[in-house]
Design a protein around this motif. Structure first.
Motif, short mmCIF file in Angstrom:
data_model
loop_
_atom_site.label_atom_id
_atom_site.label_comp_id
_atom_site.label_asym_id
_atom_site.label_seq_id
_atom_site.Cartn_x
_atom_site.Cartn_y
_atom_site.Cartn_z
N ALA A 97 -0.43 2.72 -5.49
CA ALA A 97 -1.47 1.99 -4.76
C ALA A 97 -2.58 2.96 -4.36
O ALA A 97 -2.33 4.05 -3.88
CB ALA A 97 -0.88 1.34 -3.53
N ASP A 98 -3.81 2.57 -4.61
CA ASP A 98 -4.95 3.39 -4.22
C ASP A 98 -6.09 2.47 -3.85
O ASP A 98 -6.56 1.69 -4.68
CB ASP A 98 -5.35 4.30 -5.39
N LEU A 99 -6.52 2.56 -2.61
CA LEU A 99 -7.53 1.62 -2.14
C LEU A 99 -8.89 1.84 -2.81
O LEU A 99 -9.79 1.01 -2.67
CB LEU A 99 -7.67 1.71 -0.62
N ARG A 100 -9.04 2.94 -3.51
CA ARG A 100 -10.29 3.15 -4.24
C ARG A 100 -10.29 2.36 -5.54
O ARG A 100 -11.29 2.23 -6.21
CB ARG A 100 -10.50 4.64 -4.51
N LEU A 145 -7.68 12.03 5.55
CA LEU A 145 -7.79 10.73 6.23
C LEU A 145 -7.12 10.73 7.60
O LEU A 145 -7.44 9.92 8.45
CB LEU A 145 -7.18 9.64 5.36
N ALA A 146 -6.16 11.67 7.80
CA ALA A 146 -5.44 11.69 9.07
C ALA A 146 -6.38 11.84 10.26
O ALA A 146 -6.09 11.41 11.36
CB ALA A 146 -4.41 12.81 9.07
N ARG A 184 -9.00 14.03 1.15
CA ARG A 184 -10.05 13.43 1.97
C ARG A 184 -9.76 13.59 3.46
O ARG A 184 -10.55 13.17 4.29
CB ARG A 184 -10.17 11.95 1.62
N PHE A 196 -9.63 2.26 20.79
CA PHE A 196 -8.68 1.70 21.76
C PHE A 196 -9.01 2.17 23.18
O PHE A 196 -9.05 1.38 24.13
CB PHE A 196 -7.24 2.13 21.42
N TYR A 249 -9.04 1.13 7.09
CA TYR A 249 -9.91 2.27 7.38
C TYR A 249 -9.10 3.56 7.33
O TYR A 249 -9.49 4.54 6.70
CB TYR A 249 -10.55 2.07 8.75
N ARG A 250 -7.95 3.55 7.99
CA ARG A 250 -7.11 4.74 8.02
C ARG A 250 -6.63 5.12 6.62
O ARG A 250 -6.53 6.30 6.28
CB ARG A 250 -5.91 4.51 8.95
N GLU A 251 -6.35 4.12 5.80
CA GLU A 251 -5.82 4.40 4.46
C GLU A 251 -6.93 4.68 3.46
O GLU A 251 -6.70 4.77 2.27
CB GLU A 251 -4.94 3.24 3.98
N GLY A 252 -8.16 4.73 3.96
CA GLY A 252 -9.24 5.20 3.11
C GLY A 252 -9.90 4.16 2.24
O GLY A 252 -10.43 4.48 1.19
N MET A 253 -9.91 2.94 2.64
CA MET A 253 -10.62 1.94 1.86
C MET A 253 -12.11 2.24 1.95
O MET A 253 -12.64 2.42 3.04
CB MET A 253 -10.34 0.53 2.34
N LYS A 294 -1.26 11.37 -0.85
CA LYS A 294 -2.23 10.92 -1.84
C LYS A 294 -3.65 11.34 -1.53
O LYS A 294 -4.39 11.79 -2.38
CB LYS A 294 -2.17 9.38 -1.93
N PHE A 295 -4.05 11.12 -0.28
CA PHE A 295 -5.46 11.31 0.05
C PHE A 295 -5.71 12.57 0.85
O PHE A 295 -6.67 12.67 1.60
CB PHE A 295 -5.98 10.11 0.86
N LEU A 304 0.82 -1.22 0.00
CA LEU A 304 0.00 0.00 0.00
C LEU A 304 0.85 1.26 0.00
O LEU A 304 0.36 2.34 -0.28
CB LEU A 304 -0.94 0.00 1.21
N TYR A 359 0.12 1.33 11.83
CA TYR A 359 -1.30 1.00 12.05
C TYR A 359 -1.53 -0.52 12.08
O TYR A 359 -2.34 -1.02 12.85
CB TYR A 359 -2.16 1.66 10.95
N PHE A 395 -8.26 -1.87 10.70
CA PHE A 395 -7.93 -0.54 11.22
C PHE A 395 -7.09 0.23 10.22
O PHE A 395 -7.34 1.39 9.94
CB PHE A 395 -7.19 -0.64 12.56
N MET A 414 -16.76 -1.98 9.68
CA MET A 414 -16.49 -2.12 11.11
C MET A 414 -17.79 -2.02 11.91
O MET A 414 -18.05 -2.82 12.81
CB MET A 414 -15.51 -1.03 11.57
N ARG A 457 -8.91 10.26 10.77
CA ARG A 457 -9.42 8.94 11.18
C ARG A 457 -8.62 8.35 12.33
O ARG A 457 -9.07 7.41 12.97
CB ARG A 457 -9.40 8.00 9.98
N GLN A 458 -7.41 8.87 12.58
CA GLN A 458 -6.65 8.35 13.72
C GLN A 458 -7.44 8.52 15.01
O GLN A 458 -7.32 7.70 15.91
CB GLN A 458 -5.31 9.06 13.82
N ILE A 467 -9.81 5.67 15.57
CA ILE A 467 -9.12 4.45 15.99
C ILE A 467 -8.64 4.57 17.44
O ILE A 467 -8.83 3.67 18.26
CB ILE A 467 -7.95 4.15 15.03
N ARG A 510 3.28 1.87 -1.96
CA ARG A 510 3.73 2.22 -3.30
C ARG A 510 2.95 3.43 -3.83
O ARG A 510 1.80 3.66 -3.45
CB ARG A 510 3.53 1.03 -4.24
#
Lengths: 423, 612
Positions: free
Chosen positions: A137-140, B8-9, B6, B19, A179-183, B2-3, A132, A364, A176, A190, B11-12, B15, A134
């Motif tokens: 790589a894009d989870l979308r 995405l940070a 959006r 926890f 989710y964080r990487e935006g899938m 990349k994102f 991921l 993560y 986790f 979850m 989202r930490q 998470i 790379r």
């Protein structure tokens, strides 16, 4: 090499100190849990605590070597490490067939045995991070997601084939990082999983009929809300409820046909449907007595009575938390849980300050793995989770587990120490 | 990044939130378990839990007729948990009651503390019922001490000490070998107590009792959910006949040697006498250690079971073996005659007076030495084997099939294998140059041959059965339906045809019945028996008196071997004792009081005689 001299100054000491604290607590608890037999010195290598001391030495040495390695090594070799652990999982499966029973161990002779499933999590974490991390790589992107599924499912399936459902479950922890990487839908997944678990439990406790009425009323209310406020996505909502209704009827089938009898019993016990105090419920009952009898202050180091005499089974491995609960009391439980939560939060915080996607994703990944281990293991000893035999990270007796978790953490510490060098 | 669009940070925090929330839920649960829930803490306050091992009753032992040979009696161990002992107790009175010194008290406490502060150790072992009652009354003043019941063996008949065996404190090796055992356990050390330890011992149980500050037991903890009941050991029925065994021990009084009687059709041992013997009750309870040392130092070595550990040259009782092998190999036929010149024969003299050319049956009746030397020579020199070494190997193999030269390895610990020399042995001893004259002593059961009385009795059983045997063993059945080990019920064939046994049997019958029979003086009124005397040369002193026999000849019920060390001729002591044993077993009584009295009162104790 200047790197070598300065590594001590660059590592994240708060994280390492929490690690050392947990290892030390684990070792003392193993010593105490082993005290029921005749008196023996703490360094006796034929006993659990002596052996654990040896493994602590090996793990620290490995960790130190990792800190000295080039940080780029793990990204570069991630897939080779992954290929190696998958290969070991196949070996253990083939070899395990020849030797009955212990299918998850590879015996190297002279008492050294390794459990590849402990290292499989590490290998998978590295592979995911590298894949991921790379640029392309894009989870979308569907192809990226298929890659992720393959990386996770291959080792998970192999572990499941060893009848080690507990370790296979740990692979779910990668949700986790996804989710964080935006899938897409990782968050929804979850929540849906959490709801599914709730439906499963409530169906078993209340019976399917009652559950249908409850879910039915919930559906009517939600529908009314959607119609009244003219919300979008009403069909998705309806489809979702349809799935849960189907699930209610599937629960019976899954519970009585898919699950193995011992797994079913463990769930029945935790839901209070079956006391079974002599057999499956015994573990749970004993461990709750041990922890409960500790009180606030505990009975004192080596003074536990429940965790000796072989009352609590597996008291030095999967049930090591009982010894802490009994001898150190609530204050001990508090310290251990704070250490774990502190460690997890620290890992997430460090992960977020990484410049390399590989390092962040890897952080993560291991946070998820450690979290699932801790939640299941401690949850099991206090009766919040069915009995699933997976070790408590850094604390439980067992060389493979300690070594794998130490390496896991050391790689992350190394990545973090190296972050300033990334331009 | 990349994102970044959006974000995405963020989202930490979700998470981290998961926890932290799980951590908090667990802490709340732990707080309620450890701090709020009192039920689980009962033991943490004034009460202590006491883990009392429930010792199972060890299996009883009966003889073949259901007569009790071994049972259990309760004794009491005073246990101590050092961590619970109060420092303010009156040790003077306590020591006086227990009959130990103050130094001993301190030493015992230290030893127990060294082992474990929280785990119980034996403080004083095996206290009698009377003392237990006495001390029990005041024990409430001594917290940390309590009584634990266990059992010791008792032997109502005081017979068959070696066969039944003894139970002793476990040693380090045994402790390591089996995780079932704990430090203060007792295990079978010899005899059937050792061999059937696993069956006899049963399974220990555990009782968890709540004890208050006044050292009073307040009943089972948590209504006994943690308790496990002991599982009693299995009873064992032996093939032994207690009456016959006791009779044999009386007959052997004052002599050194052994009697082994076997039921030929099953291989069960009917009587297993070794002399001198001892009262098995000496090796139980608190007197065990002292008595054991005394028996160990006794110059007559009463602890040795001569029936399995004694090895003797079989002498003339071996002649049947040579006769059978010679017949089977076709080296002789029953009518074959060999010349005997009495004391002038070479290379082996004859010690008996009889006709000059006996046939096989005659030779057995008269125990003719030259005949069996010639028969042995004819066997190993038989042209069909090619050369003498191959002939000897054939002979050697046949002796193995007859149960000689190796252990039976059934349920009798410490058995010895005796000795039948191998071909390799002679090749080495004589540099390969040896012939029938070199090894002539084998023809008459002397030389290197050694047998145990058990093997000798088995030879008698084989002849009685006309060709087969069951490995001799002690057990008849377990008290439940458990099968006895298969090895003991496996029929062993000897590879010698039945017709040859009939000839040998006829010869052995005439040992009692014939005009010249060497045991004609020991005929049993109303019972036809077969037998063979033996007089084994003994370089250390007088010859050993040996006899093997079976009866009744038509349908043998008992086969036996008797060895009286330094007893001289076989016909003097061994044959009469054998005849009395057989008579007693078959008829249930004996009506030769004069013989009986002479045998019982006879003292042939070489060690004693030499001293005087």
């Amino acid at each position: 090499m200047t790197d070598r001299n300065s590594i001590i100054g660059k590592v994240d000491w708060p994280l390492l100190l929490m690690f050392f604290a947990l290892v030390l607590i684990g070792w003392l608890s193993i010593y105490s849990a082993g005290m029921s037999e005749e008196y023996h010195p703490i360094y006796d290598f034929t006993k659990f605590c002596g052996k654990q001391m040896m493994w602590i030495g090996i793990s620290l040495a490995m960790g130190f070597i990792i800190l000295l390695l080039d940080a780029k090594f793990f990204d570069a070799f991630a897939f080779w490490i992954y290929a190696l652990v998958v290969f070991l999982l196949v070996v253990v499966l083939v070899y395990g067939k020849a030797t009955k029973g212990a299918t998850s161990w590879i015996d190297f002779g002279s008492g050294i045995k390794l459990q590849p499933s402990e290292f499989a999590k590490l290998g998978t974490a590295l592979a995911l991070a590298s894949f991921l991390g790379r640029q392309d790589a894009d989870l979308r992107n569907r192809n990226t997601r298929i890659g992720v599924y393959l990386i996770v499912f291959i080792p998970a399936a192999l572990v499941l084939l060893q009848h080690d459902a507990g370790s296979a479950l740990v692979f779910a922890s990668f949700i986790f990082l996804l989710y964080r990487e935006g899938m897409p839908y990782a968050g929804t997944l979850m929540i849906m999983t959490a709801v599914a678990v709730a439906v499963f439990v409530l169906t078993l406790v209340w019976s399917p009929k009652v559950m249908c009425i409850v879910l039915g009323s919930l559906f009517v209310l939600t529908l009314a809300y959607y119609l009244y406020y003219r919300k979008k996505g009403i069909w998705t909502m309806v489809a979702l409820f349809a799935v849960y209704f189907a699930f209610i009827f599937a629960v019976d089938y899954v519970f009585y046909k898919v699950l193995e009898p011992h797994q079913r019993l463990r769930i029945e016990v935790i839901l209070g449907m079956n006391d079974d105090i002599k057999n499956v419920g015994y573990n749970l009952h004993q461990s709750r007595i041990a922890i409960g009898s500790g009180g606030f202050w505990g009975k004192g180091f080596l003074q536990g009575t429940q965790t000796k005499y072989d009352f609590v089974p597996e008291q030095h491995t999967d049930f090591i938390f009982c010894t802490i609960g009994e001898e150190a009391g609530f204050k001990g439980s508090l310290v251990v849980i704070l250490l774990y939560v502190g460690m997890l939060v620290r890992i997430i915080k460090l992960a977020e300050r990484q410049k390399l996607a590989f390092s962040r994703i890897y952080g993560y990944a291991i946070a998820g793995i450690i979290f699932v281990h801790v939640a299941i293991n401690i949850g099991m000893t206090i009766g919040l989770v069915p009995v699933i035999g997976i070790p408590l990270p850094f604390l439980s007796y067992g060389g493979s587990s300690l070594l794998a978790f130490t390496i896991m953490l050391a790689i992350f510490v190394k990545q973090d120490a190296n972050r300033l060098k990334i331009l | 990044m990349k994102f970044s669009s959006r974000n995405l940070a963020k989202r930490q925090y979700v998470i981290i939130g998961v926890f932290v929330v799980v951590g908090v839920i667990y802490l709340i649960k732990l707080f309620s378990l450890q701090v709020l829930d009192d039920e689980l803490k009962q033991s943490a306050d004034n009460n202590v839990l006491r883990y009392v091992t429930q010792y199972p009753a060890r299996g009883k032992v009966f003889d073949r007729n259901g007569e009790l040979l071994v049972y259990n009696e309760a004794v009491y161990d005073l246990m101590v948990v050092p961590g619970q002992v109060s420092k303010t107790i009156d040790t003077t009175e306590f020591c006086r009651l227990l009959n130990i010194s103050k130094e001993s008290y301190v030493e015992r406490i230290l030893k127990a503390r060294n082992y474990s502060k929280i785990k119980a150790s034996v403080f004083v072992a095996q206290i009698s019922k009377e003392d237990y009652a006495h001390i029990g009354e005041i024990l409430y003043r001594y917290p940390g001490f309590y009584f634990q019941t266990r059992t010791i063996r008792h032997y109502p008949n005081a017979i068959a000490a070696h066969t039944l065996g003894d139970i002793g404190p476990i040693d380090q090796d045994q402790l390591k070998a089996d995780p079932y055992y704990r430090r203060d356990d007792y295990v079978g050390q010899s005899g059937i107590e050792k061999f059937y330890e696993k069956e006899l011992r049963g399974k220990k149980g555990l009782k968890v009792v709540l004890v208050d500050v006044h050292n009073r037991e307040k009943g089972s903890y948590l209504d006994g959910v943690l308790d496990s009941l002991p599982v009693p050991g299995k009873d064992i029925y032996l093939g032994l006949d207690a009456q016959l065994q006791a009779y044999g021990e009386r007959l052997m009084h004052g002599k050194i040697g052994s009697i082994v009687a076997i039921e030929p059709k099953t291989g069960q041992i009917l009587a297993f006498v070794t002399s001198p013997t001892y009262d098995p009750n000496l090796l139980v309870g608190r007197v065990r250690g002292e008595n054991y040392n005394k028996l160990l130092k006794d110059p007559e070595k009463p602890l040795i079971n001569r029936a399995i550990s004694g090895t003797y040259p079989p002498g003339s009782t071996f002649k049947m073996v040579n006769g059978l092998i010679a017949l089977q190999s076709g080296s002789i036929i029953p009518a074959t005659q060999f010349h005997c010149s009495g004391p002038g024969s070479t290379p082996i003299k004859c010690t008996h007076h009889h006709g000059p050319s006996p046939d096989l049956a005659n030779a057995i009746e008269n125990s003719c030495n030259p005949y069996f030397y010639e028969a042995f020579k004819a066997t190993i020199n038989n042209p069909k084997f090619g050369d003498i070494k191959k002939g000897y190997e054939y002979w050697y193999q046949m002796t193995q099939k007859l149960g000689l030269g190796h252990k039976f390895d059934t349920d009798i610990p410490y058995e010895r294998s005796g000795n039948i020399p191998s071909r390799a042995y002679y090749d080495k001893a004589y540099g390969g140059r040896w012939n029938s004259v070199t090894i002539r002593s084998l023809g008459i059961g002397q030389g290197e041959i050694l047998v145990t009385p058990l093997q000798l009795a088995n030879i008698a059983a084989i002849i009685a059965n006309e060709g087969y045997y069951y490995p001799p063993h002690l057990i008849r059945s377990f008290g439940d339906t458990t099968a006895i080990p298969e090895k003991m019920t496996t029929r062993m064939e000897t590879g010698i045809e039945q017709r040859h046994y009939k000839v040998i049997k006829a010869g052995m019958k005439s040992v009692f019945e014939g005009d010249h029979g060497t045991a004609r003086g020991s005929k049993i009124p109303g019972v036809t028996a077969g037998g063979k005397t033996g007089t084994a040369q003994n370089p250390h002193g007088d010859n050993h008196s040996i006899f093997i026999a079976f009866a009744p000849v038509e349908d043998p019920k008992i086969a036996l071997s008797i060895i009286i060390e330094n007893g001289g001729y076989g016909s003097t002591w061994a044959a009469p004792i054998a005849s009395l044993m057989m008579e007693r077993y078959i008829k249930g009584y004996t009506d030769r009081p004069a013989v009986e009295e002479r045998m019982m009162n006879g003292v042939i104790n070489y060690a004693i005689k030499k001293k005087k």
